[in-house]
Design a protein around this motif. Structure first.
Motif, PDB file in Angstrom:
ATOM      1  N   HIS A 107      -0.678  -1.405  -5.504  1.00 20.42           N
ATOM      2  CA  HIS A 107      -2.051  -1.363  -4.982  1.00 20.42           C
ATOM      3  C   HIS A 107      -3.023  -0.557  -5.834  1.00 20.42           C
ATOM      4  CE1 HIS A 107      -5.337  -1.648  -2.189  1.00 20.42           C
ATOM      5  NE2 HIS A 107      -5.330  -0.357  -1.896  1.00 20.42           N
ATOM      6  N   LEU A 108      -2.649   0.617  -6.280  1.00 22.51           N
ATOM      7  CA  LEU A 108      -3.597   1.513  -6.938  1.00 22.51           C
ATOM      8  C   LEU A 108      -3.691   1.296  -8.453  1.00 22.51           C
ATOM      9  CD1 LEU A 108      -2.758   4.844  -5.067  1.00 22.51           C
ATOM     10  CD2 LEU A 108      -4.549   3.182  -4.529  1.00 22.51           C
ATOM     11  N   HIS A 139       0.822  -1.202   0.000  1.00 21.09           N
ATOM     12  CA  HIS A 139       0.000   0.000   0.000  1.00 21.09           C
ATOM     13  C   HIS A 139       0.862   1.261   0.000  1.00 21.09           C
ATOM     14  CE1 HIS A 139      -2.628  -3.141   1.662  1.00 21.09           C
ATOM     15  NE2 HIS A 139      -3.633  -2.437   1.173  1.00 21.09           N
ATOM     16  N   SER A 153      -1.746   2.284 -10.663  1.00 21.98           N
ATOM     17  CA  SER A 153      -1.343   3.507 -11.343  1.00 21.98           C
ATOM     18  C   SER A 153       0.127   3.761 -11.044  1.00 21.98           C
ATOM     19  CB  SER A 153      -2.192   4.700 -10.901  1.00 21.98           C
ATOM     20  OG  SER A 153      -2.067   4.932  -9.511  1.00 21.98           O
ATOM     21  N   HIS A 179      -1.303   9.247  -1.002  1.00 24.08           N
ATOM     22  CA  HIS A 179      -2.149   9.225  -2.189  1.00 24.08           C
ATOM     23  C   HIS A 179      -2.199  10.609  -2.823  1.00 24.08           C
ATOM     24  CE1 HIS A 179      -4.828   5.545  -0.884  1.00 24.08           C
ATOM     25  NE2 HIS A 179      -3.568   5.233  -1.092  1.00 24.08           N
ATOM     26  N   GLU A 238      -7.415  10.493  -5.481  1.00 21.63           N
ATOM     27  CA  GLU A 238      -7.522   9.052  -5.260  1.00 21.63           C
ATOM     28  C   GLU A 238      -8.718   8.747  -4.355  1.00 21.63           C
ATOM     29  OE1 GLU A 238      -7.580   5.350  -5.336  1.00 21.63           O
ATOM     30  OE2 GLU A 238      -5.999   6.314  -6.543  1.00 21.63           O
ATOM     31  N   LYS A 276      -9.552   5.580  -3.094  1.00 15.33           N
ATOM     32  CA  LYS A 276      -9.292   4.572  -2.073  1.00 15.33           C
ATOM     33  C   LYS A 276      -8.750   5.226  -0.807  1.00 15.33           C
ATOM     34  CE  LYS A 276      -8.508   0.462  -4.909  1.00 15.33           C
ATOM     35  NZ  LYS A 276      -7.567  -0.632  -5.234  1.00 15.33           N
TER      36      LYS A 276
END
Length: 268
Positions: free
Chosen positions: A187-188, A152, A190, A156, A160, A162
């Motif tokens: 995780h993202l 993670h 991106s 962010h 974002e 999330k």
């Protein structure tokens, strides 16, 4: 010089089989000293998916270190998820969930940020921070880049959706204090490379997804880090949207001066 490939979010079980052999051949062709995989090896943490990940790792010519992601503990078996969340990862991938390794130009400390009590949101635990800091403090020097790998991101971008993992702000400050120079994460799905806004002494290196079909409008990609004398050259290698082969998409070179990262050049 040391060369490290950073993969993330392979998601075996929801992967692109057509990309598997091209990715293996391409990564092996780069001749890395080490391959780091920052979580979400599987889609649903099933034995068959972990076996596929294990086979992929076995065909990589460099040593591989991996940490779990939130998808790597089963969602459809609550008994396993709550009582033995990492049993399948340990059975198929590695007994150590937070691997550490020291090389000639780098020190790597893995942290498991996946939380079996939550679905997506991670947690930066004090036990993982202590372990990583002990290893970094013992190994890292001015000529050695301290790398922390986690699933993670501890920061962010503003748009974002999330939720940021618990313990991010305090954990990032602690990692900076004990010798972390670079944080590798995923995780993202991106890509992002930049000094952290809150800790410019630490460089965020975020990979998208190497193999998943859930690439969210971005190409499948991974990072290549070349490290020498406290300088880091970071290349993003990615697929063309309509192709099944990888190529270099961008390059950035970073150096730490007076404790802060600066960009030497950036070529797209």
């Amino acid at each position: 010089m040391s060369r490290i490939v950073h993969l993330s979010d392979l998601h075996f079980g929801r992967d692109r089989p057509d990309l598997l052999r091209p990715l293996l051949a391409y990564v092996n062709g780069l001749k890395p000293d080490l391959v780091l995989v920052s979580g979400d090896l599987t889609q649903r943490a099933r034995h068959s998916q972990f076996r596929a990940a294990r086979t992929f790792f076995d065909h990589l010519e460099a040593d591989v270190l991996a940490v779990p992601g939130n998808h790597d503990t089963p969602l459809d078996n609550l008994w396993v998820r709550l009582l033995r969340p990492w049993s399948r990862f340990r059975q198929h991938i590695a007994a150590e969930l937070q691997p550490c390794e020291a090389g000639p130009d780098y020190t790597v400390a893995g942290i498991n940020t996946a939380d079996p009590w939550a679905w997506q949101r991670g947690k930066l635990r004090s036990s993982g921070l202590r372990r990583a800091c002990r290893f970094l403090s013992a190994q890292t020097s001015d000529e050695n880049v301290g790398i922390v790998m986690m699933h993670h991101p501890p920061e962010h971008e503003k748009d974002e959706k999330k939720r940021l993992m618990r313990g991010s702000q305090a954990g990032l400050a602690r990692l900076s204090d004990c010798g972390a120079d670079v944080v590798l994460c995923g995780h993202l799905h991106s890509w992002r490379v930049a000094p952290f806004t809150a800790q410019r002494s630490v460089l965020l290196v975020q990979a998208g997804t190497g193999l998943s079909t859930r690439h969210r409008g971005a190409p499948n990609d991974f990072n290549l880090l070349d490290i020498a004398h406290s300088e880091v050259n970071i290349e993003r290698h990615a697929t063309d949207p309509d192709a099944i082969e990888f190529s270099r998409l961008s390059t950035g070179r970073f150096r730490k001066r007076d404790g802060l990262w600066e960009t030497l050049d950036d070529t797209v």
